[in-house]
Write a protein that holds these residues in place. Sequence first.
Motif, short mmCIF file in Angstrom:
data_model
loop_
_atom_site.label_atom_id
_atom_site.label_comp_id
_atom_site.label_asym_id
_atom_site.label_seq_id
_atom_site.Cartn_x
_atom_site.Cartn_y
_atom_site.Cartn_z
N HIS A 279 12.55 28.97 25.26
CA HIS A 279 13.63 28.06 25.67
C HIS A 279 13.14 27.08 26.74
CE1 HIS A 279 16.68 29.81 23.21
NE2 HIS A 279 16.65 31.00 23.82
N LEU A 280 12.32 27.58 27.65
CA LEU A 280 11.77 26.71 28.70
C LEU A 280 10.89 25.63 28.10
CD1 LEU A 280 10.89 29.32 31.47
CD2 LEU A 280 12.68 27.57 31.57
N LEU A 281 10.08 26.03 27.10
CA LEU A 281 9.21 25.06 26.44
C LEU A 281 10.02 24.02 25.67
CD1 LEU A 281 6.34 27.37 25.12
CD2 LEU A 281 6.18 25.66 26.94
N GLN A 282 11.09 24.49 25.01
CA GLN A 282 11.96 23.56 24.26
C GLN A 282 12.64 22.57 25.20
OE1 GLN A 282 14.54 26.29 22.17
NE2 GLN A 282 13.26 26.29 20.32
N ASP A 283 13.09 23.09 26.34
CA ASP A 283 13.74 22.23 27.33
C ASP A 283 12.75 21.21 27.89
OD1 ASP A 283 16.10 21.64 29.12
OD2 ASP A 283 14.61 22.19 30.65
N TRP A 284 11.52 21.69 28.15
CA TRP A 284 10.48 20.79 28.67
C TRP A 284 10.15 19.70 27.67
CZ3 TRP A 284 5.49 20.16 26.61
CH2 TRP A 284 4.64 19.37 27.38
N TRP A 285 10.05 20.10 26.39
CA TRP A 285 9.69 19.14 25.36
C TRP A 285 10.76 18.06 25.20
CZ3 TRP A 285 5.60 17.45 22.96
CH2 TRP A 285 5.74 16.70 21.78
N GLN A 286 12.02 18.45 25.35
CA GLN A 286 13.11 17.50 25.19
C GLN A 286 13.10 16.43 26.28
OE1 GLN A 286 16.62 19.95 25.10
NE2 GLN A 286 16.31 20.59 22.97
N HIS A 287 12.44 16.73 27.40
CA HIS A 287 12.38 15.76 28.50
C HIS A 287 11.19 14.82 28.38
CE1 HIS A 287 15.29 18.54 30.30
NE2 HIS A 287 15.63 17.54 31.10
N GLN A 288 10.34 15.03 27.36
CA GLN A 288 9.21 14.14 27.16
C GLN A 288 9.65 12.94 26.32
OE1 GLN A 288 6.69 15.20 29.05
NE2 GLN A 288 8.07 16.95 29.35
N THR A 289 9.02 11.79 26.56
CA THR A 289 9.35 10.57 25.81
C THR A 289 8.27 10.29 24.78
OG1 THR A 289 8.17 9.09 27.33
CG2 THR A 289 10.47 9.65 27.87
N TRP A 290 8.69 9.66 23.69
CA TRP A 290 7.73 9.30 22.66
C TRP A 290 6.70 8.31 23.17
CZ3 TRP A 290 6.46 11.83 18.57
CH2 TRP A 290 7.38 12.66 17.94
N LEU A 291 7.12 7.47 24.11
CA LEU A 291 6.19 6.50 24.69
C LEU A 291 5.04 7.22 25.39
CD1 LEU A 291 5.95 3.41 24.95
CD2 LEU A 291 6.96 3.63 27.23
N GLU A 292 5.37 8.25 26.18
CA GLU A 292 4.33 8.98 26.89
C GLU A 292 3.48 9.80 25.91
OE1 GLU A 292 3.70 12.03 30.69
OE2 GLU A 292 5.72 11.58 29.98
N ILE A 293 4.11 10.36 24.88
CA ILE A 293 3.37 11.15 23.89
C ILE A 293 2.32 10.28 23.19
CG2 ILE A 293 3.54 12.36 21.68
CD1 ILE A 293 6.33 13.34 22.62
N ILE A 294 2.72 9.08 22.77
CA ILE A 294 1.77 8.18 22.10
C ILE A 294 0.69 7.73 23.09
CG2 ILE A 294 1.51 5.94 20.95
CD1 ILE A 294 4.40 6.29 19.93
N GLY A 295 1.10 7.49 24.34
CA GLY A 295 0.13 7.10 25.36
C GLY A 295 -0.91 8.18 25.58
N VAL A 296 -0.46 9.43 25.58
CA VAL A 296 -1.37 10.56 25.77
C VAL A 296 -2.34 10.69 24.59
CG1 VAL A 296 -1.50 13.08 25.83
CG2 VAL A 296 0.12 11.90 27.29
N ILE A 297 -1.81 10.59 23.37
CA ILE A 297 -2.65 10.74 22.18
C ILE A 297 -3.73 9.66 22.13
CG2 ILE A 297 -2.69 10.64 19.66
CD1 ILE A 297 0.12 11.91 19.71
N THR A 298 -3.32 8.41 22.32
CA THR A 298 -4.30 7.32 22.27
C THR A 298 -5.24 7.37 23.47
OG1 THR A 298 -2.65 5.86 23.34
CG2 THR A 298 -2.83 5.76 20.93
N GLY A 299 -4.73 7.84 24.62
CA GLY A 299 -5.58 7.96 25.80
C GLY A 299 -6.68 8.98 25.61
N LEU A 300 -6.31 10.13 25.07
CA LEU A 300 -7.31 11.17 24.80
C LEU A 300 -8.32 10.70 23.76
CD1 LEU A 300 -5.05 14.36 24.72
CD2 LEU A 300 -6.79 13.80 26.43
N ALA A 301 -7.82 10.03 22.74
CA ALA A 301 -8.71 9.57 21.65
C ALA A 301 -9.74 8.57 22.17
CB ALA A 301 -7.88 8.94 20.54
N CYS A 302 -9.31 7.62 23.00
CA CYS A 302 -10.24 6.59 23.44
C CYS A 302 -11.29 7.16 24.39
CB CYS A 302 -9.50 5.41 24.07
SG CYS A 302 -8.77 5.71 25.70
N VAL A 303 -10.89 8.08 25.27
CA VAL A 303 -11.86 8.66 26.21
C VAL A 303 -12.87 9.54 25.46
CG1 VAL A 303 -12.15 10.19 28.19
CG2 VAL A 303 -10.28 8.55 28.16
N TYR A 304 -12.38 10.28 24.48
CA TYR A 304 -13.29 11.12 23.68
C TYR A 304 -14.32 10.25 22.95
CZ TYR A 304 -15.04 14.26 20.08
OH TYR A 304 -15.87 14.97 19.26
#
Length: 205
Positions: A5-30
Amino acid sequence: MQIIHLLQDWWQHQTWLEIIGVITGLACVYLAAKNNIWNWPIATISVTIYIFIFFETHLFADMGLQVYFFVVNLYGWYYWSNKPVTEKKIPVARITKQAALISAGAIVVFTFILGTLLKYTTASFPYLDSFCTACSLVAQVFLARKVMENWLIWIFVDVIYVGVYIYKDLHLTAVMYAIYVGIALMGYVDWKRDYKKQSPSPPAP
């Protein structure tokens, strides 16, 4: 069940903008750590997203840094594309003592000036944010010029950023920067190996 439940609550507070930023950020640094030129176009996507994220969280120095990253990413893309005819890739270089001293001085001056200016705004951590920004400015130039020591700077500054983003409740971004530390370490090891294979070794810019 409570953890779920804590993980579900945490996930609901994340934004798609930040998620995409994280994915592309990790990809470019790698990809950068693996000496792959495709890190640059992906990096432009990531920094564009983070311009908006840092504006919303009042990390103004970081926001300005992303604009700078956008420009340097274009330069890095151009520089890496212009490899010598006899080489598959732009050779890895080492930093000179002169470049190290100039960079250290520039970081101190930039931190003081920007931190003092931001102190009179709503910016969070004006001097710490400015210091991390200054280190990142230098590291990004060295990355674009393929100077191996850029990874050591990134390891140092990314550790600081992890704490800052946790405090600002940018948890996904904090996780991303923690992963950056590991990728930067891998990048340093890989680039050092590539450097030793080069003959003759190119001087740092």
